[in-house]
Design a protein around this motif. Structure first.
Motif, mmCIF file in Angstrom:
data_model
loop_
_atom_site.group_PDB
_atom_site.id
_atom_site.type_symbol
_atom_site.label_atom_id
_atom_site.label_comp_id
_atom_site.label_asym_id
_atom_site.label_seq_id
_atom_site.Cartn_x
_atom_site.Cartn_y
_atom_site.Cartn_z
ATOM 1 N N ALA A 220 2.470 -2.764 8.314
ATOM 2 C CA ALA A 220 1.731 -1.753 9.530
ATOM 3 C C ALA A 220 0.831 -1.779 9.166
ATOM 4 C CB ALA A 220 2.604 -0.677 9.633
ATOM 5 N N LEU A 221 0.705 -1.096 7.991
ATOM 6 C CA LEU A 221 -1.055 -0.524 7.724
ATOM 7 C C LEU A 221 -2.271 -2.209 7.842
ATOM 8 C CD1 LEU A 221 -3.268 1.178 7.757
ATOM 9 C CD2 LEU A 221 -3.419 1.297 4.849
ATOM 10 N N GLY A 222 -1.736 -2.677 7.129
ATOM 11 C CA GLY A 222 -2.862 -4.321 7.174
ATOM 12 C C GLY A 222 -3.036 -4.771 8.255
ATOM 13 N N GLY A 223 -1.716 -5.109 8.937
ATOM 14 C CA GLY A 223 -2.040 -5.917 10.884
ATOM 15 C C GLY A 223 -2.706 -4.579 11.040
ATOM 16 N N GLY A 224 -2.643 -3.559 10.865
ATOM 17 C CA GLY A 224 -3.727 -2.452 11.978
ATOM 18 C C GLY A 224 -4.721 -2.880 11.668
ATOM 19 N N LEU A 225 -5.172 -2.559 10.071
ATOM 20 C CA LEU A 225 -6.274 -3.383 10.556
ATOM 21 C C LEU A 225 -6.566 -4.046 10.244
ATOM 22 C CD1 LEU A 225 -6.168 -1.010 7.190
ATOM 23 C CD2 LEU A 225 -7.161 -0.229 9.112
ATOM 24 N N ILE A 226 -5.753 -4.848 10.091
ATOM 25 C CA ILE A 226 -6.280 -6.400 10.491
ATOM 26 C C ILE A 226 -7.102 -6.447 12.439
ATOM 27 C CG2 ILE A 226 -6.783 -9.330 11.009
ATOM 28 C CD1 ILE A 226 -4.670 -8.643 7.792
ATOM 29 N N LEU B 25 6.059 -11.596 7.160
ATOM 30 C CA LEU B 25 6.129 -11.052 5.906
ATOM 31 C C LEU B 25 6.636 -9.574 5.353
ATOM 32 C CD1 LEU B 25 2.065 -11.408 5.893
ATOM 33 C CD2 LEU B 25 4.188 -12.840 4.904
ATOM 34 N N GLY B 26 6.987 -8.828 6.323
ATOM 35 C CA GLY B 26 8.050 -7.848 5.815
ATOM 36 C C GLY B 26 9.238 -7.403 5.806
ATOM 37 N N SER B 27 10.502 -8.898 6.703
ATOM 38 C CA SER B 27 11.088 -9.138 6.457
ATOM 39 C C SER B 27 11.583 -9.868 5.026
ATOM 40 C CB SER B 27 11.380 -10.416 7.256
ATOM 41 O OG SER B 27 11.237 -9.496 8.999
ATOM 42 N N ILE C 171 19.808 2.201 -5.277
ATOM 43 C CA ILE C 171 19.885 2.435 -4.000
ATOM 44 C C ILE C 171 18.625 2.601 -3.335
ATOM 45 C CG2 ILE C 171 20.703 2.724 -1.259
ATOM 46 C CD1 ILE C 171 23.337 2.133 -2.892
ATOM 47 N N SER C 172 18.273 4.273 -3.717
ATOM 48 C CA SER C 172 17.222 5.295 -3.333
ATOM 49 C C SER C 172 15.498 4.802 -3.633
ATOM 50 C CB SER C 172 17.728 6.240 -4.188
ATOM 51 O OG SER C 172 16.036 7.104 -3.740
ATOM 52 N N ARG C 173 15.690 3.673 -4.775
ATOM 53 C CA ARG C 173 14.286 3.146 -5.028
ATOM 54 C C ARG C 173 13.971 2.023 -4.124
ATOM 55 N NH1 ARG C 173 12.373 4.141 -9.753
ATOM 56 N NH2 ARG C 173 13.949 5.798 -10.925
ATOM 57 N N MET C 174 15.407 1.195 -4.091
ATOM 58 C CA MET C 174 14.705 -0.012 -2.622
ATOM 59 C C MET C 174 14.560 0.679 -1.644
ATOM 60 S SD MET C 174 18.162 -2.959 -3.342
ATOM 61 C CE MET C 174 19.437 -1.786 -3.288
ATOM 62 N N GLU C 175 15.292 1.755 -1.411
ATOM 63 C CA GLU C 175 14.961 2.529 0.943
ATOM 64 C C GLU C 175 13.016 2.909 0.243
ATOM 65 O OE1 GLU C 175 17.374 6.005 0.761
ATOM 66 O OE2 GLU C 175 18.671 4.062 1.687
ATOM 67 N N ARG C 176 12.954 3.443 -1.140
ATOM 68 C CA ARG C 176 11.019 3.785 -0.941
ATOM 69 C C ARG C 176 10.409 2.590 -1.241
ATOM 70 N NH1 ARG C 176 13.351 7.889 -4.580
ATOM 71 N NH2 ARG C 176 12.441 6.396 -6.323
ATOM 72 N N GLY C 177 10.823 1.473 -2.063
ATOM 73 C CA GLY C 177 10.161 0.677 -1.705
ATOM 74 C C GLY C 177 10.502 -0.369 0.174
ATOM 75 N N LEU C 178 10.909 -0.306 0.607
ATOM 76 C CA LEU C 178 11.064 -0.739 1.783
ATOM 77 C C LEU C 178 10.611 -0.439 3.081
ATOM 78 C CD1 LEU C 178 15.039 -1.773 2.210
ATOM 79 C CD2 LEU C 178 12.657 -3.172 1.222
ATOM 80 N N VAL C 179 10.300 1.094 2.455
ATOM 81 C CA VAL C 179 9.589 2.228 3.195
ATOM 82 C C VAL C 179 7.860 1.115 3.091
ATOM 83 C CG1 VAL C 179 9.004 4.279 4.107
ATOM 84 C CG2 VAL C 179 11.094 3.707 4.190
ATOM 85 N N LEU C 180 7.943 1.683 1.478
ATOM 86 C CA LEU C 180 6.371 1.589 1.057
ATOM 87 C C LEU C 180 5.675 -0.147 2.305
ATOM 88 C CD1 LEU C 180 6.733 2.587 -2.541
ATOM 89 C CD2 LEU C 180 5.390 4.042 -0.034
ATOM 90 N N ILE C 181 6.447 -0.921 1.913
ATOM 91 C CA ILE C 181 6.679 -2.328 2.436
ATOM 92 C C ILE C 181 6.653 -2.098 3.993
ATOM 93 C CG2 ILE C 181 7.613 -4.766 2.550
ATOM 94 C CD1 ILE C 181 9.364 -4.547 -0.364
ATOM 95 N N TRP C 182 7.085 -1.935 4.384
ATOM 96 C CA TRP C 182 6.759 -1.690 5.748
ATOM 97 C C TRP C 182 5.611 -0.964 6.722
ATOM 98 C CZ3 TRP C 182 8.249 -5.593 9.616
ATOM 99 C CH2 TRP C 182 9.473 -6.078 8.781
ATOM 100 N N LEU C 183 5.303 0.035 6.061
ATOM 101 C CA LEU C 183 3.920 1.393 6.040
ATOM 102 C C LEU C 183 2.899 0.037 6.123
ATOM 103 C CD1 LEU C 183 5.351 4.723 4.402
ATOM 104 C CD2 LEU C 183 4.142 3.644 7.515
ATOM 105 N N ALA C 184 2.711 -0.472 4.491
ATOM 106 C CA ALA C 184 1.827 -1.050 4.258
ATOM 107 C C ALA C 184 1.248 -2.543 5.117
ATOM 108 C CB ALA C 184 2.014 -1.858 2.679
ATOM 109 N N ILE D 180 -0.434 -11.591 14.754
ATOM 110 C CA ILE D 180 -0.615 -10.601 13.745
ATOM 111 C C ILE D 180 0.808 -9.182 13.824
ATOM 112 C CG2 ILE D 180 -1.772 -8.854 12.662
ATOM 113 C CD1 ILE D 180 -3.980 -9.052 14.309
ATOM 114 N N GLY D 181 1.673 -9.479 15.190
ATOM 115 C CA GLY D 181 2.745 -8.276 15.081
ATOM 116 C C GLY D 181 3.349 -9.348 14.565
ATOM 117 N N THR D 182 4.061 -10.921 14.643
ATOM 118 C CA THR D 182 4.658 -11.759 14.880
ATOM 119 C C THR D 182 4.640 -12.008 12.778
ATOM 120 O OG1 THR D 182 4.908 -12.686 16.184
ATOM 121 C CG2 THR D 182 5.624 -13.941 14.942
ATOM 122 N N VAL D 183 4.074 -11.969 12.757
ATOM 123 C CA VAL D 183 2.960 -12.304 11.153
ATOM 124 C C VAL D 183 3.382 -11.012 9.953
ATOM 125 C CG1 VAL D 183 1.297 -12.863 9.281
ATOM 126 C CG2 VAL D 183 1.872 -14.327 11.824
ATOM 127 N N ALA D 184 3.634 -9.978 10.734
ATOM 128 C CA ALA D 184 3.519 -8.800 9.630
ATOM 129 C C ALA D 184 4.961 -8.704 10.190
ATOM 130 C CB ALA D 184 2.888 -7.655 10.742
#
Length: 482
Positions: free
Chosen positions: A234-240, A45-47, A219-232, A38-42
């Motif tokens: 991590a959260l999705g992988g953790g819940l699974i 997918l995040g990358s 750049i600021s919007r991309m950074e926020r988007g990347l943070v949301l992607i990695w949080l989602a 799950i960590g590898t897949v997460a």
């Protein structure tokens, strides 16, 4: 309450048991493997999502920049009236001014100046260059680059050859590239855009506009988007992982319980066969010995009288062991029925009334309710008698026997039988429910085993707590009659 205990002394042949291969731990291996997968897949997918967001954002910004510059070029050409001049690309190279002798130099300079002023004041621009067809910088926001010819630039060559906008992003300035000479160096990421300007037919490139931008808002919007992607991610992988772990943990617990029950059943089947053989082999000889001893007792009043009584006592004890063994290994197939728990407790206390009085034991039992529980009258009596017998034996010199009823949250009731006897050690307590484990001289060690089997047969449970020198308490959990 003192439990029947018989300590097992390790023998020489038991040494190899500790070196046996450990059983397969399903939960542990699932935890490790699933976490890795799950960590590898997460991470993958995040990358991929991160790269997609960055690429799409940069391409979108490059497209907007290209459309804006081409729109400015078209608008400026329309605003000036220059004969034989149809596009801005034909006006940008000062070296071609002599090719249009009929063009007013002032009008040409004004049109070119307006366009270059728009380029210079584009938002977030940190460097702008305009190239002629021979790759010479004919204009730049950095005056030091004007007149410089760029001989090797793959992106520039691609833009001229493909005749389409080319975009690239960088984190660091490439000092080997002559055109990346910034007056104000970029702070983070910067974007390089090549925008071709065409002739009136739209087929031939007449000039190339190079824009270096550091779009801080993007750049600021991309950074926020990347943070949301990695949080989602991590959260999705953790819940699974947690969901699968919970399912496998429940399955592992169920498998362990079933395996334990299977081993217990196999043990009881084997012991049942053994006990039947023992009973058939011993009953008749024991009965013969007892009859002969009783007969001898009638005719002998001398020195052998005491020995004969000892023979009868030992035969009775062995007969009791055989009965207890057969009783504990007998299949429990009776259906559950409503039983008055308080009445059963009173009956058991009455059965031990003389023993309680003889040992000067104080009994505390003050029920406020009379619950009907799911059990079986004979077997419930057997359970209570076994527990009371153990408690009284633990308080041979007096003490307090306390019986309390406690309601539970899951439509049930608990009976807690506590004594103030000598209690048990931690090791004895942990082994109390094992067959033939006893601490009593002459005990067989099947009392608590039978209690546990009967309670579980009717959906209940039994738990034991004890501290050496303080006493023992046994908790019986019953289901109430619906």
């Amino acid at each position: 309450m003192d439990m029947p205990v018989k300590m097992h002394q390790p023998e020489e042949g038991d040494v190899h048991l500790s070196s046996r291969k450990q059983p397969f731990n399903l939960l542990r291996w699932f935890s490790l493997i699933s976490m890795a997968v799950i960590g590898t897949v997460a991470v993958a997918l995040g990358s991929v999502s991160t790269r997609f967001v960055i690429t799409e954002s940069i391409q979108r910004d490059a497209l907007l920049t290209s459309q804006f510059i081409q729109a400015i070029a078209s608008a400026e050409v329309r605003h000036v009236a220059i004969p034989n001049v149809r596009t801005m690309g034909e006006l940008l190279d000062p070296r071609k001014d002599k090719d249009f002798p009929e063009v007013d130099p002032m009008a040409r300079a004004n049109a070119r100046g307006e366009f270059l002023d728009h380029i210079e004041h584009l938002p977030d621009v940190i460097l702008a260059n305009i190239y002629a067809l021979d790759r010479m910088v004919i204009w730049s926001t950095n005056p030091a680059l004007m007149g410089t010819t760029i001989h090797s630039d793959e992106d520039l060559d691609q833009a001229f050859s493909s005749k389409t906008p080319v975009s690239a992003s960088y984190h660091d300035v490439d000092k080997s590239r002559m055109e990346q000479k910034f007056v104000t160096p970029p702070e983070y990421i910067f974007i390089e855009n090549y925008i071709p300007l065409f002739d009136a037919d739209g087929k031939n490139v007449t000039a190339m506009v190079e824009i270096y931008k550091e779009p801080k808002d993007l750049i600021s919007r991309m950074e926020r988007g990347l943070v949301l992607i990695w949080l989602a991610t991590a959260l999705g992988g953790g819940l699974i992982y947690l969901g699968l772990y919970w399912i496998v943990r429940r399955a592992a617990i169920l498998l362990a319980a079933q395996q334990k029950q299977l081993i217990t059943n196999e043990t009881f089947v084997a012991l049942g066969e053994m006990s039947s053989a023992v009973a058939h082999s011993l009953r008749n000889p024991l009965a013969t010995i007892r009859s002969s001893a009783e007969l001898a007792l009638e005719f002998d009043n001398g020195a052998a009288h005491k020995n004969i009584n000892d023979i009868i006592g030992q035969v009775d004890r062995m007969s009791k062991w055989v009965r207890e063994l057969l009783q504990s290994l007998r299949p429990i197939n009776d259906e559950a029925e409503p039983v008055n728990l308080v009445a059963a407790l009173h009956d058991s206390l009455m059965a031990f009334e003389q023993q309680i009085a003889k040992a000067s034991i104080h009994v505390v039992f003050e029920p406020k309710e009379t619950p009907m529980v799911l059990s079986q009258q004979v077997q419930l009596t057997q359970i209570l008698n076994s527990l009371l017998a153990n408690a009284l034996e633990a308080m041979a010199r007096g003490g307090t026997l306390t019986i309390t009823l406690e309601p539970t949250d899951s439509r049930g009731v608990c009976v807690v039988v506590s004594d103030t006897g000598k209690g048990m050690t931690e090791e004895q307590r942990s082994m109390a429910f094992r067959p033939f484990f006893t601490t009593k001289q002459g005990g067989l060690g099947v009392g608590l085993v039978l209690v546990k089997r009967i309670m579980e047969r009717f959906g209940g449970a039994v738990a034991l707590g004890s501290r050496e020198g303080e006493g023992t308490s046994v908790r019986l959990s019953f289901k109430l009659m619906p």
